[in-house]
Design a protein around this motif. Structure first.
Motif, PDB file in Angstrom:
ATOM      1  N   THR A 150       0.828  -1.208   0.000  1.00 34.88           N
ATOM      2  CA  THR A 150       0.000   0.000   0.000  1.00 34.88           C
ATOM      3  C   THR A 150       0.871   1.271   0.000  1.00 34.88           C
ATOM      4  OG1 THR A 150      -1.789   1.142   1.142  1.00 34.88           O
ATOM      5  CG2 THR A 150      -0.201   0.053   2.548  1.00 34.88           C
ATOM      6  N   LYS A 154       0.904   2.908  -6.936  1.00 38.04           N
ATOM      7  CA  LYS A 154       0.184   2.252  -8.050  1.00 38.04           C
ATOM      8  C   LYS A 154      -0.879   3.184  -8.646  1.00 38.04           C
ATOM      9  CE  LYS A 154      -0.854  -1.199  -5.373  1.00 38.04           C
ATOM     10  NZ  LYS A 154      -0.125  -0.719  -4.176  1.00 38.04           N
ATOM     11  N   LYS A 366       1.523   6.910   1.876  1.00 36.83           N
ATOM     12  CA  LYS A 366       0.148   7.277   2.251  1.00 36.83           C
ATOM     13  C   LYS A 366       0.165   7.902   3.644  1.00 36.83           C
ATOM     14  CE  LYS A 366      -3.413   4.710  -0.141  1.00 36.83           C
ATOM     15  NZ  LYS A 366      -4.323   3.568  -0.099  1.00 36.83           N
TER      16      LYS A 366
HETATM   17  N1  ATP Z   1       6.773   5.900  -5.232  1.00 40.84           N
HETATM   18  C1  ATP Z   1       6.189   7.088  -4.991  1.00 40.84           C
HETATM   19  N2  ATP Z   1       6.779   8.232  -5.407  1.00 40.84           N
HETATM   20  C2  ATP Z   1       6.208   9.420  -5.163  1.00 40.84           C
HETATM   21  N3  ATP Z   1       5.048   9.579  -4.497  1.00 40.84           N
HETATM   22  C3  ATP Z   1       4.413   8.473  -4.083  1.00 40.84           C
HETATM   23  C4  ATP Z   1       4.944   7.182  -4.316  1.00 40.84           C
HETATM   24  N4  ATP Z   1       4.111   6.285  -3.774  1.00 40.84           N
HETATM   25  C5  ATP Z   1       3.100   6.965  -3.255  1.00 40.84           C
HETATM   26  N5  ATP Z   1       3.264   8.295  -3.438  1.00 40.84           N
HETATM   27  C6  ATP Z   1       2.381   9.367  -2.942  1.00 40.84           C
HETATM   28  O1  ATP Z   1       1.444   8.771  -2.061  1.00 40.84           O
HETATM   29  C7  ATP Z   1       0.124   8.892  -2.554  1.00 40.84           C
HETATM   30  C8  ATP Z   1      -0.621   7.594  -2.326  1.00 40.84           C
HETATM   31  O2  ATP Z   1      -0.066   6.592  -3.183  1.00 40.84           O
HETATM   32  P1  ATP Z   1      -0.944   5.636  -4.113  1.00 40.84           P
HETATM   33  O3  ATP Z   1      -2.390   5.947  -3.912  1.00 40.84           O
HETATM   34  O4  ATP Z   1      -0.444   5.708  -5.497  1.00 40.84           O
HETATM   35  O5  ATP Z   1      -0.617   4.242  -3.456  1.00 40.84           O
HETATM   36  P2  ATP Z   1      -1.119   2.801  -3.913  1.00 40.84           P
HETATM   37  O6  ATP Z   1       0.098   1.999  -4.188  1.00 40.84           O
HETATM   38  O7  ATP Z   1      -2.092   2.925  -5.008  1.00 40.84           O
HETATM   39  O8  ATP Z   1      -1.786   2.305  -2.559  1.00 40.84           O
HETATM   40  P3  ATP Z   1      -2.969   1.234  -2.329  1.00 40.84           P
HETATM   41  O9  ATP Z   1      -2.428  -0.114  -2.627  1.00 40.84           O
HETATM   42  O10 ATP Z   1      -3.284   1.382  -0.882  1.00 40.84           O
HETATM   43  O11 ATP Z   1      -4.104   1.639  -3.216  1.00 40.84           O
HETATM   44  C9  ATP Z   1       0.273   9.267  -4.016  1.00 40.84           C
HETATM   45  O12 ATP Z   1      -0.786  10.066  -4.445  1.00 40.84           O
HETATM   46  C10 ATP Z   1       1.581  10.009  -4.049  1.00 40.84           C
HETATM   47  O13 ATP Z   1       1.375  11.354  -3.687  1.00 40.84           O
END
Ligand code: ATP
Length: 378
Positions: A150, A154, A366
């Motif tokens: 998480t 992604k 997050k």
């Molecule tokens: N690798 C990264 N580089 C830069 N910012 C990031 C990165 N990962 C997350 N973020 C920041 O954190 C926020 C939340 O990440 P995101 O929603 O893309 O996570 P996810 O992997 O989709 O989580 P989940 O599995 O819980 O849905 C993003 O909008 C971004 O601002």
């Protein structure tokens, strides 16, 4: 009970043939024709406005001048007609017809600049998306499956992909996002969902071949549901007169995160940097683990069995330094001066795993923004 669909009025649910975001759309054929030329009847009016006014009253002009004027007007009309779709699409969003190479450069640039700690992701996504958009004769739609812990980026990356193709990004009428727990909540309705999913995809691709479908929370999707879209991901040239070969499907999932973390830890414990990890170190084991995981949404899925997913993209767990980078960006994006002390305190407050080493943030990036509200007195 059927679930609400993305950006679609509840009433439209009664007609399962209507896809999301097309409540007021014309029949598929006319819409598709319109997307080819970039607009509908209002084009004639706009064309007239583009024409230069004819010089003087016709009766007062000698034949040669009149001939020249008419020829000039005709040429202008022709030019106006040719450039009309571009002009129309400048003001109103159109389905992507021809790929602009600058979009791929922008995708690369955005991933390089905004995405932290995901060297594999940047590399695979740019190659996959660029190659696909450049290929006018793709044999199947592009299917990307993004996996990881998480908060590792992604959703963030799917947003960047969407924005590189449609400037309205996730808000584009050609980008469709499905969230498993929101749109497909009830196990007993799985057959209804299967039908709806097929008609939504069919309807939207009929309107715009270059449609993007994002499936979030795949690991919460009822087993078997995603297999209903298998025909669309396959190598068919046409299915009931519709080609799906230009569409893009993106699946997001936490399934496989343990496998990815295991590998990252292995590298760390052996003193190797995370940048040494290569796609070949993880792709196969990731697809196998997702295929055998009852809670992945892909359990024994024909999409994997038939090799219809083009790339399994691993998102590595984020480290302390990446969390700090996220905090910095968040502070800057709000227009505040970076206070290094606060930045460090926020990163320190996050929890890290495994218990002994404490390397990876268990929420990724997050909750960073919420913590900022606490420290900065906005
Ligand atoms: N690798 C990264 N580089 C830069 N910012 C990031 C990165 N990962 C997350 N973020 C920041 O954190 C926020 C939340 O990440 P995101 O929603 O893309 O996570 P996810 O992997 O989709 O989580 P989940 O599995 O819980 O849905 C993003 O909008 C971004 O601002």
């Amino acid at each position: 009970m059927a679930a609400a669909t993305p950006k679609m009025a509840a009433a439209t649910l009664k007609a399962p043939s209507a896809p999301p975001k097309m409540a007021a759309a014309p029949p598929a054929s006319s819409a598709s024709a319109r997307s080819q030329d970039g607009g509908g009847g209002s084009g004639a009016l706009l064309l007239l406005l583009l024409l230069p006014p004819l010089p003087g009253p016709v009766g007062a002009v000698e034949p040669i001048s009149l001939g020249l004027a008419l020829a000039g007007a005709a040429a202008s009309a022709l030019t106006g007609f040719i450039s009309y779709p571009r002009l129309y699409c400048y003001f109103r969003e159109c389905c992507l017809q021809r790929h602009d190479p600058r979009a791929a450069a922008a995708l690369q640039e955005n991933l390089d600049r905004k995405l932290f700690g995901q060297h594999l992701v940047s590399k695979v996504i740019v190659k996959a998306v660029k190659g696909f958009l450049n290929n006018e004769n793709a044999k199947k739609p592009l299917a990307l499956s993004l996996h990881g812990w998480t908060g590792t980026g992604k959703n963030f990356v799917s947003k960047i992909i969407a924005e590189s193709i449609y400037k309205n990004g996730l808000k584009s009428k050609y980008v469709h996002q499905f969230v498993a727990t929101l749109h497909f909540p009830h196990a007993q309705d799985i057959n209804t969902y299967k039908d709806q999913l097929q008609s939504w995809i069919r309807g939207n691709v009929s309107i715009c071949p270059r449609s993007i479908f994002i499936f979030d929370e795949m690991d919460k999707m009822h087993a078997g549901l995603i297999d209903s879209i298998k025909p669309f991901l396959d190598y068919y040239e046409l299915l009931d007169g519709v080609s799906y070969r230009k569409a893009i499907f993106i699946f997001l999932s936490n399934a496989g995160a343990e496998k990815i973390t295991e590998l990252a830890l292995d590298f760390w414990r052996n003193g190797r940097t995370r940048e040494d990890i290569e796609l070949t170190d993880i792709q196969n084991s990731l697809s196998v683990s997702v295929f055998n995981n009852k809670n992945s949404g892909f359990w024994h899925s024909t999409l994997i069995d038939k090799n219809l997913i083009d790339y399994f993209v691993p998102f590595l767990p984020l480290e302390y330094k990446h969390v700090k980078m996220c905090v910095r960006v968040e502070i800057q994006s709000r227009g505040y001066t970076v206070d290094e002390d606060i930045l460090t305190r926020i990163a320190d407050e996050m929890t890290y795993f495994p218990r002994e080493e404490r390397i990876y943030s268990d929420k990724g990036c997050k909750t960073v923004d919420a913590k900022l509200d606490y420290y900065y007195d906005f």
